[in-house]
Design a protein around this motif. Structure first.
Motif, PDB file in Angstrom:
ATOM      1  N   THR A 219       0.827  -1.224   0.000  1.00 37.22           N
ATOM      2  CA  THR A 219       0.000   0.000   0.000  1.00 37.22           C
ATOM      3  C   THR A 219       0.856   1.268   0.000  1.00 37.22           C
ATOM      4  O   THR A 219       0.339   2.362   0.085  1.00 37.22           O
ATOM      5  CB  THR A 219      -0.927   0.048   1.237  1.00 37.22           C
ATOM      6  OG1 THR A 219      -0.129   0.152   2.407  1.00 37.22           O
ATOM      7  CG2 THR A 219      -1.818  -1.173   1.319  1.00 37.22           C
ATOM      8  N   ARG A 220       2.185   1.105  -0.106  1.00 37.34           N
ATOM      9  CA  ARG A 220       3.062   2.261   0.061  1.00 37.34           C
ATOM     10  C   ARG A 220       2.922   3.287  -1.072  1.00 37.34           C
ATOM     11  O   ARG A 220       3.188   4.462  -0.891  1.00 37.34           O
ATOM     12  CB  ARG A 220       4.505   1.780   0.166  1.00 37.34           C
ATOM     13  CG  ARG A 220       5.379   2.804   0.841  1.00 37.34           C
ATOM     14  CD  ARG A 220       6.736   2.267   1.125  1.00 37.34           C
ATOM     15  NE  ARG A 220       6.873   1.874   2.516  1.00 37.34           N
ATOM     16  CZ  ARG A 220       7.992   1.419   3.033  1.00 37.34           C
ATOM     17  NH1 ARG A 220       9.042   1.259   2.286  1.00 37.34           N
ATOM     18  NH2 ARG A 220       8.062   1.104   4.289  1.00 37.34           N
ATOM     19  N   ASN A 221       2.530   2.818  -2.265  1.00 39.37           N
ATOM     20  CA  ASN A 221       2.374   3.755  -3.385  1.00 39.37           C
ATOM     21  C   ASN A 221       1.094   4.560  -3.307  1.00 39.37           C
ATOM     22  O   ASN A 221       0.852   5.425  -4.141  1.00 39.37           O
ATOM     23  CB  ASN A 221       2.405   3.001  -4.722  1.00 39.37           C
ATOM     24  CG  ASN A 221       3.814   2.538  -5.041  1.00 39.37           C
ATOM     25  OD1 ASN A 221       4.775   3.103  -4.522  1.00 39.37           O
ATOM     26  ND2 ASN A 221       3.921   1.511  -5.857  1.00 39.37           N
ATOM     27  N   MET A 222       0.253   4.243  -2.345  1.00 44.89           N
ATOM     28  CA  MET A 222      -1.024   4.957  -2.200  1.00 44.89           C
ATOM     29  C   MET A 222      -0.885   5.988  -1.079  1.00 44.89           C
ATOM     30  O   MET A 222      -0.580   5.639   0.059  1.00 44.89           O
ATOM     31  CB  MET A 222      -2.124   3.945  -1.858  1.00 44.89           C
ATOM     32  CG  MET A 222      -3.494   4.559  -1.757  1.00 44.89           C
ATOM     33  SD  MET A 222      -4.742   3.288  -1.423  1.00 44.89           S
ATOM     34  CE  MET A 222      -4.309   2.845   0.264  1.00 44.89           C
ATOM     35  N   GLN A 223      -1.103   7.248  -1.436  1.00 43.48           N
ATOM     36  CA  GLN A 223      -1.017   8.278  -0.402  1.00 43.48           C
ATOM     37  C   GLN A 223      -2.271   8.215   0.487  1.00 43.48           C
ATOM     38  O   GLN A 223      -3.384   8.100  -0.033  1.00 43.48           O
ATOM     39  CB  GLN A 223      -0.919   9.649  -1.077  1.00 43.48           C
ATOM     40  CG  GLN A 223      -0.448  10.715  -0.129  1.00 43.48           C
ATOM     41  CD  GLN A 223      -0.277  12.067  -0.792  1.00 43.48           C
ATOM     42  OE1 GLN A 223      -0.957  12.384  -1.766  1.00 43.48           O
ATOM     43  NE2 GLN A 223       0.610  12.872  -0.238  1.00 43.48           N
ATOM     44  N   LYS A 224      -2.066   8.279   1.791  1.00 45.58           N
ATOM     45  CA  LYS A 224      -3.197   8.178   2.732  1.00 45.58           C
ATOM     46  C   LYS A 224      -3.337   9.521   3.462  1.00 45.58           C
ATOM     47  O   LYS A 224      -2.453   9.912   4.210  1.00 45.58           O
ATOM     48  CB  LYS A 224      -2.947   7.031   3.713  1.00 45.58           C
ATOM     49  CG  LYS A 224      -2.871   5.679   3.004  1.00 45.58           C
ATOM     50  CD  LYS A 224      -2.516   4.547   3.919  1.00 45.58           C
ATOM     51  CE  LYS A 224      -1.031   4.366   4.149  1.00 45.58           C
ATOM     52  NZ  LYS A 224      -0.211   4.052   2.979  1.00 45.58           N
ATOM     53  N   ILE A 225      -4.435  10.191   3.189  1.00 39.68           N
ATOM     54  CA  ILE A 225      -4.600  11.563   3.687  1.00 39.68           C
ATOM     55  C   ILE A 225      -5.806  11.649   4.624  1.00 39.68           C
ATOM     56  O   ILE A 225      -6.927  11.273   4.247  1.00 39.68           O
ATOM     57  CB  ILE A 225      -4.818  12.547   2.514  1.00 39.68           C
ATOM     58  CG1 ILE A 225      -3.702  12.409   1.483  1.00 39.68           C
ATOM     59  CG2 ILE A 225      -4.908  13.972   3.022  1.00 39.68           C
ATOM     60  CD1 ILE A 225      -3.846  13.336   0.282  1.00 39.68           C
ATOM     61  N   ILE A 226      -5.567  12.142   5.804  1.00 39.25           N
ATOM     62  CA  ILE A 226      -6.671  12.436   6.738  1.00 39.25           C
ATOM     63  C   ILE A 226      -7.263  13.791   6.349  1.00 39.25           C
ATOM     64  O   ILE A 226      -6.528  14.771   6.217  1.00 39.25           O
ATOM     65  CB  ILE A 226      -6.146  12.458   8.191  1.00 39.25           C
ATOM     66  CG1 ILE A 226      -5.864  11.019   8.662  1.00 39.25           C
ATOM     67  CG2 ILE A 226      -7.117  13.169   9.112  1.00 39.25           C
ATOM     68  CD1 ILE A 226      -5.275  10.925  10.061  1.00 39.25           C
TER      69      ILE A 226
END
Ligand SMILES: NC(=O)c1ccc[n+]([C@@H]2O[C@H](COP(=O)([O-])OP(=O)(O)OC[C@H]3O[C@@H](n4cnc5c(N)ncnc54)[C@H](OP(=O)(O)O)[C@@H]3O)[C@@H](O)[C@H]2O)c1
Length: 173
Positions: free
Chosen positions: A4-11
């Motif tokens: 999942t590292r290539n997916m940016q996770k934004i709150i």
């Protein structure tokens, strides 16, 4: 294990100066400037939501059939009209990655924000500059792990009754 590292996770969240994000499963302010900013921020991203936020007053506007999203619940019988139901935040993140998401917007509420703080790369927050009575709160931000990288402040106007700031935090470790 899905990569999942290539997916940016934004709150993505809006909070008051005393960290209120909601009361009685709804927002406690009407700020069209924030609604517009919020919708443009999440446009084209994959969404992750807690079950209560999905069912909150703003849920119908945000979680329609035109969006890709996961709903997090512990209820194995939970049925949703749209979106995919998953039983942990990690499982939700993996589902988004498997579906090819490049950006995952983590949309709360409080329970989901609390558990995502160590999983997210970035936070895009609206600060509503007032003190509100609420029953749900954004977590304290640990400034040893997060750095504020952008802040733009706006004054209240005819449509928006409170001063507000759009603020970005990036993870430092
Ligand atoms: N201002 C903002 O930016 C903003 C954003 C979002 C929400 N809100 C407000 O926040 C409030 C809702 O937040 P909330 O904290 O009450 O609820 P929430 O975080 O949206 O949802 C909580 C639910 O998510 C599920 N859940 C949480 N952690 C889980 C885990 N680790 N594994 C599986 N399921 C899990 C559980 O669902 P089950 O009970 O079904 O098992 C839990 O009851 C509302 O007032 C809403 O308006 C404000």
């Amino acid at each position: 294990m899905v990569y999942t590292r290539n997916m940016q996770k934004i709150i993505v969240a809006a909070k008051s100066d005393n960290r209120v994000i909601g009361k009685n499963n709804q927002l406690v302010w009407n700020m069209p400037a924030d609604s517009k900013f919020f919708l443009s921020t999440i446009e084209g991203t994959y969404l992750l939501t807690g079950r209560r936020t999905l069912e909150s007053s703003q849920g119908d506007e945000v979680f329609g059939p035109h969006r890709e999203f996961v709903i997090i619940t512990r209820n194995k019988n939970y049925q949703a009209d749209n979106g995919k139901v998953r039983y942990s935040i990690e499982e939700g993140i993996e589902t988004a990655a498997k579906d090819g998401a490049k950006v995952l917007s983590i949309l709360g509420g409080a329970k989901i924000y609390e558990q995502s703080m160590d999983l997210a790369d970035k936070m895009i927050l609206t600060e509503i500059h007032g003190i509100f009575d609420g029953d749900t709160f954004f977590p304290e931000i640990d400034l040893t792990k997060w750095k504020e990288t952008s802040r733009i402040r706006y004054e209240k106007d005819a449509e928006n009754p409170y001063d507000y700031s759009f603020v970005v935090y990036e993870r430092t470790e």
